[in-house]
Scaffold this motif. Structure first.
Motif, PDB file in Angstrom:
ATOM      1  N   UNK A 135       0.800  -1.210   0.000  1.00  0.00           N
ATOM      2  CA  UNK A 135       0.000   0.000   0.000  1.00  0.00           C
ATOM      3  C   UNK A 135       0.842   1.273   0.000  1.00  0.00           C
ATOM      4  N   UNK A 136       0.203   2.334  -0.469  1.00  0.00           N
ATOM      5  CA  UNK A 136       0.856   3.638  -0.553  1.00  0.00           C
ATOM      6  C   UNK A 136       0.980   4.268   0.833  1.00  0.00           C
ATOM      7  N   UNK A 137       1.821   5.255   0.933  1.00  0.00           N
ATOM      8  CA  UNK A 137       1.935   6.052   2.152  1.00  0.00           C
ATOM      9  C   UNK A 137       0.711   6.964   2.245  1.00  0.00           C
ATOM     10  N   UNK A 138      -0.097   6.758   3.264  1.00  0.00           N
ATOM     11  CA  UNK A 138      -1.293   7.582   3.469  1.00  0.00           C
ATOM     12  C   UNK A 138      -1.200   8.318   4.802  1.00  0.00           C
ATOM     13  N   UNK A 139      -0.010   8.679   5.177  1.00  0.00           N
ATOM     14  CA  UNK A 139       0.227   9.314   6.471  1.00  0.00           C
ATOM     15  C   UNK A 139      -0.324  10.735   6.507  1.00  0.00           C
ATOM     16  N   UNK A 140      -0.369  11.283   7.709  1.00  0.00           N
ATOM     17  CA  UNK A 140      -0.841  12.653   7.894  1.00  0.00           C
ATOM     18  C   UNK A 140       0.001  13.637   7.086  1.00  0.00           C
ATOM     19  N   UNK A 141       1.273  13.339   6.914  1.00  0.00           N
ATOM     20  CA  UNK A 141       2.148  14.207   6.129  1.00  0.00           C
ATOM     21  C   UNK A 141       1.678  14.273   4.679  1.00  0.00           C
ATOM     22  N   UNK A 142       1.306  13.125   4.124  1.00  0.00           N
ATOM     23  CA  UNK A 142       0.834  13.077   2.741  1.00  0.00           C
ATOM     24  C   UNK A 142      -0.504  13.797   2.607  1.00  0.00           C
ATOM     25  N   UNK A 143      -1.420  13.546   3.554  1.00  0.00           N
ATOM     26  CA  UNK A 143      -2.721  14.205   3.501  1.00  0.00           C
ATOM     27  C   UNK A 143      -2.550  15.717   3.550  1.00  0.00           C
TER      28      UNK A 143
END
Length: 313
Positions: A12-20
């Motif tokens: 899966x992709x990085x869906x972290x708060x940083x990305x959002x």
């Protein structure tokens, strides 16, 4: 809140708060400074973050975790506008269709918040004898979904739920025999096979009427309040297929009494009911084998569904 959202899948992709935060800053600056609250639900396709604009409803930022989830989201964004005001319950309203970027390679979306808790969170209140109204709500909505004839969605193909039943039962047997899943450690293999064999007899016993189907009416996609159906979310699996597929809430949502109310209200034939049970069985087995070892709550959702199916034979 940690820097990385809880990972579920290996790829899966990085869906972290940083990305959002970076996506909002890049494409939706009006929301970029809002506080983000991650929603940890029984869903596994999208990472979801709640934001509260200064006016209007709250929103949910949805980031697909995998390529397959991204393709489903793209389809859902075409289906949702066509569903507006056509069902007895609410569906999500699109606030923004996010574009892939160097920050995040998949399409993503922002939808308006819908009130109600999902049927897994509310499970302690959805027990006999208090589910008659919910069962009736689900039946009414399933009938309304099946009456839709003018939304362009793909056909359910062999080997997928809602497609021809026999190839799906072959897929079920592969779940049970593939050594990587060690099925006997997590479920009663013979009981599953016996249930599948009963349903196989229904595969050619009735001409199947293909209809528009939601395709994934499991607890995480059903929003309820005071034991009444409020909304249905996650339309990425919508398609044209066996209408029995949308009878799955009989086991995924309802206890025995509610199941009887639901069946009577939908008018399901015996063979349609058996096909529906087979669809629910294949999904439950796959869910138990895939998600229980990963410690995700969807594994427990599917374990409960499987227990209901096997006790209902």
């Amino acid at each position: 809140m940690g820097p990385v959202s809880d990972r579920i899948h290996d790829d899966e992709a990085d869906t972290s708060v940083t990305i959002v935060r970076a996506l909002l800053d890049e494409q939706c600056p009006q929301w970029a400074d809002l506080e983000l609250h991650q929603l940890l639900t029984s869903g596994t396709d999208n990472a979801m973050w709640r934001i509260s604009p200064p006016s209007g409803p709250d929103h949910i930022v949805r980031l697909p975790r995998t390529e397959g989830a991204a393709a489903s989201l793209v389809k859902e964004l075409t289906v949702l506008p066509a569903l507006a005001d056509r069902l007895p319950v609410r569906v999500p309203t699109i606030a923004y269709a996010g574009q892939p970027s160097p920050v995040f390679s998949h399409p993503w979306a922002v939808v308006e918040w819908l009130d109600g808790g999902d049927a897994w969170q509310a499970r302690s209140s959805l027990l006999d004898p208090d589910t008659d109204a919910l069962a009736a709500d689900l039946a009414e909505t399933v009938r309304a979904i099946g009456a839709i004839t003018d939304i362009d969605v793909p056909n359910r193909v062999p080997g997928t739920r809602g497609g021809p039943l026999l190839p799906l039962l072959v897929d079920l047997e592969q779940w049970l025999t593939d050594e990587q899943w060690d099925a006997a450690r997590l479920l009663d293999v013979e009981a599953v096979r016996n249930s599948a064999a009963e349903s196989a007899e229904a595969a050619t016993a009735e001409i199947v009427a293909d209809r528009f189907v939601h395709g994934d009416l499991i607890p995480g996609n059903i929003l309820v309040s005071d034991r009444r159906l409020q909304a249905i979310i996650d339309w990425g699996g919508a398609g044209i297929g066996d209408a029995a597929l949308d009878l799955v809430p009989a086991w995924s949502i309802l206890d025995r009494r509610g199941r009887g109310v639901f069946r009577a209200a939908t008018g399901a034939t015996e063979t349609a009911w058996l096909r529906a049970r087979a669809f629910a069985l294949q999904q439950a087995v796959g869910g138990v084998l895939y998600y229980v070892p990963r410690g995700h709550q969807l594994g427990e959702v599917m374990r409960r569904t499987l227990a209901r199916i096997l006790s209902d034979r």
